[in-house]
Design a protein around this motif. Structure first.
Motif, PDB file in Angstrom:
ATOM      1  N   LEU A 125       1.544   9.110   3.835  1.00 32.45           N
ATOM      2  CA  LEU A 125       2.256   7.875   3.485  1.00 32.45           C
ATOM      3  C   LEU A 125       1.601   6.656   4.131  1.00 32.45           C
ATOM      4  CD1 LEU A 125       5.966   9.042   3.695  1.00 32.45           C
ATOM      5  CD2 LEU A 125       4.628   8.562   1.640  1.00 32.45           C
ATOM      6  N   GLY A 126       1.055   6.831   5.335  1.00 32.06           N
ATOM      7  CA  GLY A 126       0.356   5.732   5.987  1.00 32.06           C
ATOM      8  C   GLY A 126      -0.945   5.382   5.300  1.00 32.06           C
ATOM      9  N   SER A 127      -1.583   6.367   4.678  1.00 30.15           N
ATOM     10  CA  SER A 127      -2.847   6.107   4.003  1.00 30.15           C
ATOM     11  C   SER A 127      -2.659   5.493   2.620  1.00 30.15           C
ATOM     12  CB  SER A 127      -3.658   7.397   3.888  1.00 30.15           C
ATOM     13  OG  SER A 127      -3.035   8.285   2.984  1.00 30.15           O
ATOM     14  N   LEU A 128      -1.434   5.419   2.135  1.00 33.40           N
ATOM     15  CA  LEU A 128      -1.211   4.801   0.828  1.00 33.40           C
ATOM     16  C   LEU A 128      -1.540   3.314   0.832  1.00 33.40           C
ATOM     17  CD1 LEU A 128       2.088   6.465  -0.440  1.00 33.40           C
ATOM     18  CD2 LEU A 128      -0.233   6.885  -1.213  1.00 33.40           C
ATOM     19  N   ALA A 129      -1.499   2.684   2.000  1.00 32.06           N
ATOM     20  CA  ALA A 129      -1.822   1.262   2.091  1.00 32.06           C
ATOM     21  C   ALA A 129      -3.307   1.009   1.856  1.00 32.06           C
ATOM     22  CB  ALA A 129      -1.408   0.708   3.447  1.00 32.06           C
ATOM     23  N   ASN A 130      -4.137   2.046   1.932  1.00 32.26           N
ATOM     24  CA  ASN A 130      -5.574   1.881   1.714  1.00 32.26           C
ATOM     25  C   ASN A 130      -5.967   1.924   0.243  1.00 32.26           C
ATOM     26  OD1 ASN A 130      -5.916   1.737   4.461  1.00 32.26           O
ATOM     27  ND2 ASN A 130      -6.249   3.940   4.659  1.00 32.26           N
ATOM     28  N   ILE A 131      -5.034   2.247  -0.644  1.00 30.73           N
ATOM     29  CA  ILE A 131      -5.313   2.264  -2.074  1.00 30.73           C
ATOM     30  C   ILE A 131      -5.332   0.814  -2.561  1.00 30.73           C
ATOM     31  CG2 ILE A 131      -4.477   3.039  -4.331  1.00 30.73           C
ATOM     32  CD1 ILE A 131      -3.237   5.440  -2.899  1.00 30.73           C
ATOM     33  N   PRO A 132      -6.398   0.403  -3.250  1.00 31.12           N
ATOM     34  CA  PRO A 132      -6.556  -1.021  -3.594  1.00 31.12           C
ATOM     35  C   PRO A 132      -5.384  -1.617  -4.379  1.00 31.12           C
ATOM     36  CG  PRO A 132      -8.585   0.172  -4.019  1.00 31.12           C
ATOM     37  CD  PRO A 132      -7.555   1.185  -3.655  1.00 31.12           C
ATOM     38  N   VAL A 133      -4.895  -0.920  -5.378  1.00 31.90           N
ATOM     39  CA  VAL A 133      -3.819  -1.473  -6.199  1.00 31.90           C
ATOM     40  C   VAL A 133      -2.542  -1.622  -5.372  1.00 31.90           C
ATOM     41  CG1 VAL A 133      -2.369  -1.050  -8.225  1.00 31.90           C
ATOM     42  CG2 VAL A 133      -4.806  -0.530  -8.306  1.00 31.90           C
ATOM     43  N   LEU A 134      -2.209  -0.595  -4.583  1.00 30.28           N
ATOM     44  CA  LEU A 134      -0.992  -0.648  -3.780  1.00 30.28           C
ATOM     45  C   LEU A 134      -1.095  -1.694  -2.666  1.00 30.28           C
ATOM     46  CD1 LEU A 134       0.008   3.101  -3.445  1.00 30.28           C
ATOM     47  CD2 LEU A 134       0.983   1.365  -4.935  1.00 30.28           C
ATOM     48  N   SER A 135      -2.288  -1.889  -2.103  1.00 30.72           N
ATOM     49  CA  SER A 135      -2.422  -2.917  -1.067  1.00 30.72           C
ATOM     50  C   SER A 135      -2.256  -4.321  -1.650  1.00 30.72           C
ATOM     51  CB  SER A 135      -3.767  -2.779  -0.354  1.00 30.72           C
ATOM     52  OG  SER A 135      -4.834  -3.008  -1.248  1.00 30.72           O
TER      53      SER A 135
END
Length: 117
Positions: A100-110
């Protein structure tokens, strides 16, 4: 099929809790969740996961909670089942939180999180 069964099982468990611990919905959700787990990882691996020596305490609380829900004591059954679930999947929580913490590294989600923040 397994992911659908697990999803419907979690939905019925959540819906049963929202409707003041309706024992029928909770029992149906538990049965769907466990059968979906069997479809996803197989019967033998499910059996070996639940009945490993270090996880017997969590398994007994989880299965005991399911049985108590089936006997129409939903609040006590859900408390026992929640404790068993936490005990069983204790080693999985750091992996899930890391994901869940690594989801912020996805370009669209960031971009979406920056736009909303």
């Amino acid at each position: 099929i397994g992911v659908g069964l697990v999803g419907f099982g979690l939905f019925f468990i959540l819906f049963g809790m929202l409707l003041y611990f309706d024992s029928v919905l909770l029992a149906f959700g538990n049965i769907l969740f466990l059968s979906g787990l069997v479809f996803i990882i197989g019967f033998r691996r499910t059996f070996t996961f639940f009945f490993q020596r270090p996880k017997l305490k969590g398994t007994s609380f989880f299965i005991g909670g399911v049985l108590i829900i089936l006997m129409r004591w939903p609040l006590l059954g859900m408390l026992l089942e929640a404790y068993g679930f936490i005990t069983l999947f204790r080693s999985f929580f750091p992996v899930a939180f890391g994901f869940l913490g690594s989801l912020a590294n996805i370009p669209v989600l960031s971009k979406v999180s920056r736009a909303l923040g």
